[in-house]
Design a protein around this motif. Sequence first.
Motif, PDB file in Angstrom:
ATOM      1  N   PRO A   7       0.843  -1.204   0.000  1.00 44.18           N
ATOM      2  CA  PRO A   7       0.000   0.000   0.000  1.00 44.18           C
ATOM      3  C   PRO A   7       0.877   1.254   0.000  1.00 44.18           C
ATOM      4  N   ARG A   8       0.512   2.226  -0.832  1.00 47.78           N
ATOM      5  CA  ARG A   8       1.313   3.460  -0.902  1.00 47.78           C
ATOM      6  C   ARG A   8       1.368   4.144   0.457  1.00 47.78           C
ATOM      7  N   GLU A   9       0.303   3.940   1.251  1.00 47.14           N
ATOM      8  CA  GLU A   9       0.245   4.542   2.591  1.00 47.14           C
ATOM      9  C   GLU A   9       1.375   4.034   3.488  1.00 47.14           C
ATOM     10  N   GLN A  10       1.917   2.861   3.176  1.00 49.05           N
ATOM     11  CA  GLN A  10       3.026   2.309   3.968  1.00 49.05           C
ATOM     12  C   GLN A  10       4.377   2.748   3.405  1.00 49.05           C
ATOM     13  N   ARG A  45      -1.453  12.181   4.124  1.00 45.38           N
ATOM     14  CA  ARG A  45      -2.548  12.316   3.152  1.00 45.38           C
ATOM     15  C   ARG A  45      -2.557  13.728   2.621  1.00 45.38           C
ATOM     16  N   PRO A  46      -2.151  13.999   1.426  1.00 47.99           N
ATOM     17  CA  PRO A  46      -1.645  13.068   0.424  1.00 47.99           C
ATOM     18  C   PRO A  46      -0.285  12.491   0.822  1.00 47.99           C
ATOM     19  N   ILE A  47       0.124  11.418   0.157  1.00 49.39           N
ATOM     20  CA  ILE A  47       1.344  10.706   0.526  1.00 49.39           C
ATOM     21  C   ILE A  47       2.542  11.400  -0.132  1.00 49.39           C
ATOM     22  N   LEU A  48       3.211  12.233   0.668  1.00 46.80           N
ATOM     23  CA  LEU A  48       4.296  13.043   0.107  1.00 46.80           C
ATOM     24  C   LEU A  48       5.611  12.808   0.838  1.00 46.80           C
ATOM     25  N   ILE A  49       6.696  12.823   0.075  1.00 43.35           N
ATOM     26  CA  ILE A  49       8.037  12.800   0.671  1.00 43.35           C
ATOM     27  C   ILE A  49       8.822  13.986   0.094  1.00 43.35           C
ATOM     28  N   GLY A  50       9.919  14.336   0.752  1.00 44.07           N
ATOM     29  CA  GLY A  50      10.772  15.421   0.262  1.00 44.07           C
ATOM     30  C   GLY A  50      12.177  14.906   0.010  1.00 44.07           C
ATOM     31  N   LEU A  51      12.711  15.199  -1.159  1.00 43.06           N
ATOM     32  CA  LEU A  51      14.071  14.791  -1.535  1.00 43.06           C
ATOM     33  C   LEU A  51      14.891  16.048  -1.781  1.00 43.06           C
ATOM     34  N   VAL A 126       5.396  17.345  -6.995  1.00 43.73           N
ATOM     35  CA  VAL A 126       4.233  18.237  -6.950  1.00 43.73           C
ATOM     36  C   VAL A 126       4.641  19.678  -6.617  1.00 43.73           C
ATOM     37  N   GLU A 127       5.831  19.845  -6.068  1.00 42.23           N
ATOM     38  CA  GLU A 127       6.276  21.178  -5.653  1.00 42.23           C
ATOM     39  C   GLU A 127       7.791  21.200  -5.503  1.00 42.23           C
ATOM     40  N   MET A 128       8.390  22.351  -5.724  1.00 47.54           N
ATOM     41  CA  MET A 128       9.843  22.504  -5.535  1.00 47.54           C
ATOM     42  C   MET A 128      10.112  23.759  -4.712  1.00 47.54           C
ATOM     43  N   VAL A 129      11.044  23.640  -3.775  1.00 49.69           N
ATOM     44  CA  VAL A 129      11.463  24.806  -2.983  1.00 49.69           C
ATOM     45  C   VAL A 129      12.981  24.784  -2.935  1.00 49.69           C
ATOM     46  N   THR A 130      13.602  25.951  -3.145  1.00 50.67           N
ATOM     47  CA  THR A 130      15.066  26.009  -3.076  1.00 50.67           C
ATOM     48  C   THR A 130      15.476  27.053  -2.048  1.00 50.67           C
ATOM     49  N   PRO A 131      15.483  26.668  -0.765  1.00 50.96           N
ATOM     50  CA  PRO A 131      15.808  27.645   0.283  1.00 50.96           C
ATOM     51  C   PRO A 131      17.295  27.914   0.409  1.00 50.96           C
ATOM     52  N   GLU A 140       4.770  13.057  -4.656  1.00 49.50           N
ATOM     53  CA  GLU A 140       3.811  12.034  -4.232  1.00 49.50           C
ATOM     54  C   GLU A 140       4.373  10.657  -4.558  1.00 49.50           C
ATOM     55  N   ILE A 141       4.252   9.730  -3.613  1.00 53.89           N
ATOM     56  CA  ILE A 141       4.616   8.339  -3.902  1.00 53.89           C
ATOM     57  C   ILE A 141       3.487   7.762  -4.749  1.00 53.89           C
ATOM     58  N   VAL A 142       3.769   7.454  -6.014  1.00 58.85           N
ATOM     59  CA  VAL A 142       2.715   6.949  -6.910  1.00 58.85           C
ATOM     60  C   VAL A 142       2.750   5.432  -7.025  1.00 58.85           C
ATOM     61  N   HIS A 143       3.837   4.821  -6.586  1.00 58.43           N
ATOM     62  CA  HIS A 143       3.905   3.350  -6.513  1.00 58.43           C
ATOM     63  C   HIS A 143       5.009   2.977  -5.527  1.00 58.43           C
ATOM     64  N   ALA A 144       4.752   1.918  -4.748  1.00 56.39           N
ATOM     65  CA  ALA A 144       5.758   1.453  -3.786  1.00 56.39           C
ATOM     66  C   ALA A 144       5.833  -0.059  -3.837  1.00 56.39           C
TER      67      ALA A 144
END
Length: 190
Positions: A7-10, A45-51, A126-131, A140-144
């Motif tokens: 599950p993407r939630e995991q 929710r939504p399932i987001l990570i930051g790289l 979905v978004e980019m920030v360059t601080p 968004e994790i679209v598949h895991a």
Amino acid sequence: MAKREIPREQGYRLLACGPVTLVTSYYKGDMNVMAASWITPVSARPILIGLCVHEATLSHELIKKSSEFAINIPTIELMRQTRYCGSVSGRDHNKLKVTGLHEAGPHVVRPVLIEECIAHLECAVVEMVTPGDHTIFIAEIVHASAEEESFDSVYLLKERDLRPLHHLGADRFAVLEEQLIADAPTPERD
Ligand SMILES: Cc1cc2nc3c(=O)[nH]c(=O)nc-3n(C[C@H](O)[C@H](O)[C@H](O)COP(=O)(O)O)c2cc1C
């Protein structure tokens, strides 16, 4: 490896103990891989990570142009290849070819997955920030997917070569040694 869809939630739990990762990216015929440890869950929710990716890297260019990437979780057996992928640029070296890592087909995004890794997160920006000097690609994790012997709903820490690899800094890496069960009420967010 017998990987099953999870599950993407995991998906965020694959990052929970802060493993070092191999990030693959692709744009118009250019496929690349880099080591990355600056990764964090951002939203359930939504399932987001930051790289976080340094602006000077080829990976930054490819991810910015394509708005997608894949995260691959290496084991101790891939320590040398991981360090190599974090030491030279894809502008000068074909790292996938030099390391001999095998490509596996992605499910949703275009960057390839790395077969020898125990788990994979396919991500859409979905978004980019360059601080500062790194851009935080919020995606968004679209598949895991994860190796069954390595992760059920958390990392299992069974055999040593099926555990995630961690980066301590410089040339130092580590693996987790022991799983401990907390005898305490389950918090709302675990
Ligand atoms: C263990 C390890 C972790 C790293 N983590 C990151 C990271 O999170 N973000 C980043 O921008 N660079 C990180 N780097 C450095 C990049 O992997 C390195 O700059 C790489 O050469 C970039 O490759 P590219 O130009 O092919 O994209 C890391 C390096 C190592 C060895």
